[in-house]
Design a protein around this motif. Structure first.
Motif, PDB file in Angstrom:
ATOM      1  N   CYS A  31       0.701  -1.040  -0.141  1.00 34.64           N
ATOM      2  CA  CYS A  31       0.040   0.047   0.091  1.00 34.64           C
ATOM      3  C   CYS A  31       0.867   1.168  -0.097  1.00 34.64           C
ATOM      4  CB  CYS A  31      -0.954  -0.154   1.178  1.00 34.64           C
ATOM      5  SG  CYS A  31      -2.095  -1.340   1.266  1.00 34.64           S
ATOM      6  N   GLN A  32       2.111   1.192   0.790  1.00 41.01           N
ATOM      7  CA  GLN A  32       2.921   2.466   0.803  1.00 41.01           C
ATOM      8  C   GLN A  32       3.334   2.712  -0.588  1.00 41.01           C
ATOM      9  OE1 GLN A  32       5.481   1.024   4.246  1.00 41.01           O
ATOM     10  NE2 GLN A  32       5.486   3.233   4.548  1.00 41.01           N
ATOM     11  N   ASP A  33       3.770   1.500  -1.415  1.00 42.28           N
ATOM     12  CA  ASP A  33       4.355   1.624  -2.794  1.00 42.28           C
ATOM     13  C   ASP A  33       3.460   2.240  -3.698  1.00 42.28           C
ATOM     14  OD1 ASP A  33       6.806   0.782  -1.847  1.00 42.28           O
ATOM     15  OD2 ASP A  33       6.229  -1.421  -2.444  1.00 42.28           O
ATOM     16  N   LYS A  34       1.967   2.038  -3.352  1.00 46.40           N
ATOM     17  CA  LYS A  34       1.026   2.702  -4.040  1.00 46.40           C
ATOM     18  C   LYS A  34       0.547   4.236  -3.741  1.00 46.40           C
ATOM     19  CE  LYS A  34      -0.983  -1.155  -6.390  1.00 46.40           C
ATOM     20  NZ  LYS A  34      -2.088  -1.977  -6.925  1.00 46.40           N
ATOM     21  N   GLY A  35       1.397   4.605  -2.872  1.00 48.29           N
ATOM     22  CA  GLY A  35       1.092   6.029  -2.475  1.00 48.29           C
ATOM     23  C   GLY A  35       0.293   6.268  -1.143  1.00 48.29           C
ATOM     24  N   TYR A  36      -0.082   5.155  -0.594  1.00 47.62           N
ATOM     25  CA  TYR A  36      -0.886   5.394   0.772  1.00 47.62           C
ATOM     26  C   TYR A  36      -0.143   5.612   2.033  1.00 47.62           C
ATOM     27  CZ  TYR A  36      -4.939   3.615  -2.458  1.00 47.62           C
ATOM     28  OH  TYR A  36      -5.614   3.367  -3.201  1.00 47.62           O
ATOM     29  N   GLU A  37      -0.693   6.335   2.918  1.00 47.94           N
ATOM     30  CA  GLU A  37      -0.305   6.323   4.312  1.00 47.94           C
ATOM     31  C   GLU A  37      -0.633   4.919   4.885  1.00 47.94           C
ATOM     32  OE1 GLU A  37      -1.749   9.724   6.763  1.00 47.94           O
ATOM     33  OE2 GLU A  37      -2.150  10.671   5.011  1.00 47.94           O
ATOM     34  N   THR A  38       0.066   4.403   5.604  1.00 46.09           N
ATOM     35  CA  THR A  38      -0.352   3.262   6.445  1.00 46.09           C
ATOM     36  C   THR A  38      -0.092   3.150   7.891  1.00 46.09           C
ATOM     37  OG1 THR A  38       2.133   2.330   5.975  1.00 46.09           O
ATOM     38  CG2 THR A  38       0.271   1.856   3.973  1.00 46.09           C
ATOM     39  N   THR A  39      -0.749   2.097   8.478  1.00 51.02           N
ATOM     40  CA  THR A  39      -0.492   1.680   9.804  1.00 51.02           C
ATOM     41  C   THR A  39      -0.737   0.217   9.841  1.00 51.02           C
ATOM     42  OG1 THR A  39      -2.942   1.663  10.773  1.00 51.02           O
ATOM     43  CG2 THR A  39      -1.816   3.855  10.566  1.00 51.02           C
ATOM     44  N   ILE A  40      -0.151  -0.505  10.938  1.00 52.61           N
ATOM     45  CA  ILE A  40      -0.233  -1.496  11.065  1.00 52.61           C
ATOM     46  C   ILE A  40      -1.182  -1.736  12.493  1.00 52.61           C
ATOM     47  CG2 ILE A  40       0.561  -3.827  11.971  1.00 52.61           C
ATOM     48  CD1 ILE A  40       2.414  -3.735   9.770  1.00 52.61           C
ATOM     49  N   ASN A  41      -2.372  -2.457  12.663  1.00 53.41           N
ATOM     50  CA  ASN A  41      -2.903  -2.399  14.022  1.00 53.41           C
ATOM     51  C   ASN A  41      -3.050  -3.687  14.568  1.00 53.41           C
ATOM     52  OD1 ASN A  41      -3.831   0.087  12.702  1.00 53.41           O
ATOM     53  ND2 ASN A  41      -5.837  -0.104  13.798  1.00 53.41           N
ATOM     54  N   LEU A  42      -2.082  -3.901  15.264  1.00 56.81           N
ATOM     55  CA  LEU A  42      -1.755  -5.257  16.221  1.00 56.81           C
ATOM     56  C   LEU A  42      -2.976  -5.450  17.024  1.00 56.81           C
ATOM     57  CD1 LEU A  42       0.288  -7.658  16.136  1.00 56.81           C
ATOM     58  CD2 LEU A  42       1.502  -6.374  17.763  1.00 56.81           C
ATOM     59  N   MET A  43      -3.782  -6.512  16.738  1.00 55.75           N
ATOM     60  CA  MET A  43      -4.943  -6.679  17.402  1.00 55.75           C
ATOM     61  C   MET A  43      -4.717  -7.792  18.670  1.00 55.75           C
ATOM     62  SD  MET A  43      -7.678  -6.873  14.650  1.00 55.75           S
ATOM     63  CE  MET A  43      -7.081  -8.156  13.709  1.00 55.75           C
ATOM     64  N   ALA A  44      -5.681  -7.655  19.576  1.00 52.35           N
ATOM     65  CA  ALA A  44      -5.758  -8.713  20.592  1.00 52.35           C
ATOM     66  C   ALA A  44      -4.278  -8.949  21.507  1.00 52.35           C
ATOM     67  CB  ALA A  44      -6.184  -9.969  20.163  1.00 52.35           C
ATOM     68  N   VAL A  45      -3.698  -7.833  21.734  1.00 44.64           N
ATOM     69  CA  VAL A  45      -2.478  -8.046  22.460  1.00 44.64           C
ATOM     70  C   VAL A  45      -2.419  -8.356  24.092  1.00 44.64           C
ATOM     71  CG1 VAL A  45      -0.942  -6.506  20.985  1.00 44.64           C
ATOM     72  CG2 VAL A  45      -2.299  -5.508  22.895  1.00 44.64           C
ATOM     73  N   SER A  46      -3.972  -8.414  24.538  1.00 42.36           N
ATOM     74  CA  SER A  46      -4.228  -8.779  25.725  1.00 42.36           C
ATOM     75  C   SER A  46      -4.066 -10.446  25.877  1.00 42.36           C
ATOM     76  CB  SER A  46      -5.390  -8.216  26.159  1.00 42.36           C
ATOM     77  OG  SER A  46      -6.543  -8.881  25.329  1.00 42.36           O
ATOM     78  N   THR A  47      -3.879 -10.904  24.873  1.00 46.78           N
ATOM     79  CA  THR A  47      -3.813 -12.516  24.674  1.00 46.78           C
ATOM     80  C   THR A  47      -2.302 -12.991  24.474  1.00 46.78           C
ATOM     81  OG1 THR A  47      -4.493 -12.684  22.435  1.00 46.78           O
ATOM     82  CG2 THR A  47      -6.044 -12.679  24.177  1.00 46.78           C
ATOM     83  N   VAL A  48      -1.347 -11.957  24.386  1.00 44.25           N
ATOM     84  CA  VAL A  48      -0.028 -12.369  23.805  1.00 44.25           C
ATOM     85  C   VAL A  48       0.800 -12.380  24.814  1.00 44.25           C
ATOM     86  CG1 VAL A  48       1.801 -11.654  22.058  1.00 44.25           C
ATOM     87  CG2 VAL A  48      -0.654 -11.190  21.494  1.00 44.25           C
TER      88      VAL A  48
END
Length: 315
Positions: A128-145
Motif C-alpha cells: 500500500c505504501q508503494d502505491k502511495g498510501y499512508e499506512t498503519t499496522i493495527n496489532l490486535m488482541a495484544v491482551s492475549t499475547v
C-alpha cells in the motif's frame, strides 16, 4: 490536552458497521462525513477495503468494500476536507484490487493483524505504501499475547517501513497500568515510529485508557461517535475532542450527527456497556459469545450468561 501532533481517527462507519454488516445508507454516511469534517477530525475511517470476491454484497453493505464509486458518491461535488482511511484484513483483499492512491480518494490503509500475521501485514502495508498510501499496522488482541512473543513481534515491526503502529485493546481487558506499561514497551521497541491506540469499552475504560495513552505520548487516537462499535463499543469521539482542547476541534457538529443519525440506530442495535460485554472484558475473551447473547432472546438473562462464562473458564 493540546498537542498538535495528535491525530484523531473516527471509526464510526467501519467499527459501527460490525454491528449491522455495514448496511448504512448514504444519508447516514454522508452525515457522519460532513459532521466530522466540520468538527475538524483528522481522519474518517469509512469502512473496510475488501475484495468483491471475499464477500457478497447481498449480505454486507458497501462500506465493507469502499469501492471508489461509493466513496465519490458520499463526497459529492464538495471539496474533501478530511482524510479517508479504510481497514484491510489479511487474506480478504487481493493486492491487484488496491488501486494507486493517486486514482483514489482514500488517503490511508490500515492493516489489521494478529501477532502471528505480522509478516503478512508488513507485506500488505508495504504494498500500500508503494502505491502511495499512508499506512498503519493495527496489532490486535495484544491482551492475549505473551511478553516474549509480543516483543519479538514489535521487533519485526520496527524493521518495517510502516510509520504508525497501533496498540489495540480488542477485548476491552486493559486497565490504566496496562496501557502505561504497553505504551512504554511499544516506544522502546519501535524507535522512530508513531504509536496509536484503539480501545474498546467493555469495562467502561475506553475513554480513560485513551487519555492515559495520550499522557504516555501516544499520538494517533481512534474513537467513534457515541462510542458506536462492535460489542461494547469504543472511546466516544465527542468526549475525546472535548478533552484534547485543540482549538481546531468543534464538538457541536458531532452532537448534531449523534442526535439525527446515531440515536435512531440506538433503537435498532445494542452497543456500549452491557453485562455480557463486561464479563468478556474482565475475562479477556473475544466478544463473540457476548454478542451472540445480546442478539438472542436471552440478552437479559445476565446471571445465566455469567455462570456459563465463568463455568467454562474454570474447566
Amino acid at each position: 490536552m493540546f498537542r498538535p501532533e495528535i491525530k484523531v481517527i473516527d471509526c464510526t462507519v467501519r467499527d459501527g458497521g460490525l454491528m449491522n454488516k455495514w448496511q448504512f445508507d448514504d444519508k447516514f454516511v454522508r452525515a457522519v462525513y460532513q459532521g466530522l469534517s466540520e468538527a475538524g477530525v483528522d481522519y474518517m475511517e469509512i469502512g473496510y477495503l475488501s475484495s468483491e470476491s471475499a464477500f457478497c454484497r447481498t449480505e454486507v453493505g458497501p462500506w465493507k468494500f469502499c469501492a471508489e464509486d461509493d466513496l465519490l458518491r458520499i463526497i459529492g461535488e464538495s471539496e474533501k476536507k478530511i482524510k479517508f482511511s479504510a481497514m484491510a484484513d489479511i487474506g480478504r483483499i487481493d493486492y491487484n484490487d488496491i488501486r494507486p492512491q493517486k486514482e483514489s480518494v482514500l488517503d490511508m490503509v490500515r492493516v489489521a493483524c494478529y501477532v502471528h500475521q505480522i509478516d503478512k501485514a508488513i507485506a500488505l502495508a508495504h504494498h500500500c505504501q508503494d502505491k502511495g498510501y499512508e499506512t498503519t499496522i493495527n496489532l490486535m488482541a495484544v491482551s492475549t499475547v505473551g511478553p516474549r512473543e509480543l516483543e519479538e513481534g514489535l521487533d519485526d515491526l520496527a524493521k518495517s517501513r510502516v510509520p504508525i503502529i497501533y496498540l489495540v485493546d480488542s477485548f476491552g481487558a486493559f486497565y490504566q497500568e496496562d496501557i502505561e506499561l504497553l505504551a512504554k514497551l511499544y516506544m522502546e521497541r519501535l524507535p522512530g515510529k508513531t504509536i496509536g491506540i484503539h480501545a474498546h469499552n467493555n469495562q467502561q475504560l475506553a475513554f480513560a485508557n485513551t487519555i492515559s495513552s495520550v499522557i504516555c505520548g501516544i499520538n494517533y487516537l481512534d474513537a467513534t461517535l457515541y462510542g458506536m462499535g462492535r460489542g461494547a463499543g469504543n472511546c466516544p469521539t465527542e468526549l475525546l475532542l472535548s478533552f484534547l482542547k485543540n482549538p481546531k476541534f468543534n464538538v457541536r457538529p458531532l452532537i448534531k450527527v449523534i442526535e439525527e443519525e446515531i440515536l435512531p440506530w440506538r433503537e435498532k442495535i445494542d452497543w456500549g456497556y452491557f453485562i455480557p460485554y463486561m464479563v468478556g472484558g474482565v475475562m479477556n475473551q473475544h466478544p463473540k459469545a457476548a454478542m451472540a447473547c445480546m442478539e438472542s432472546d436471552k440478552k437479559n438473562l445476565i446471571t445465566e450468561f455469567y455462570d456459563q462464562m465463568t463455568s467454562a473458564a474454570a474447566i
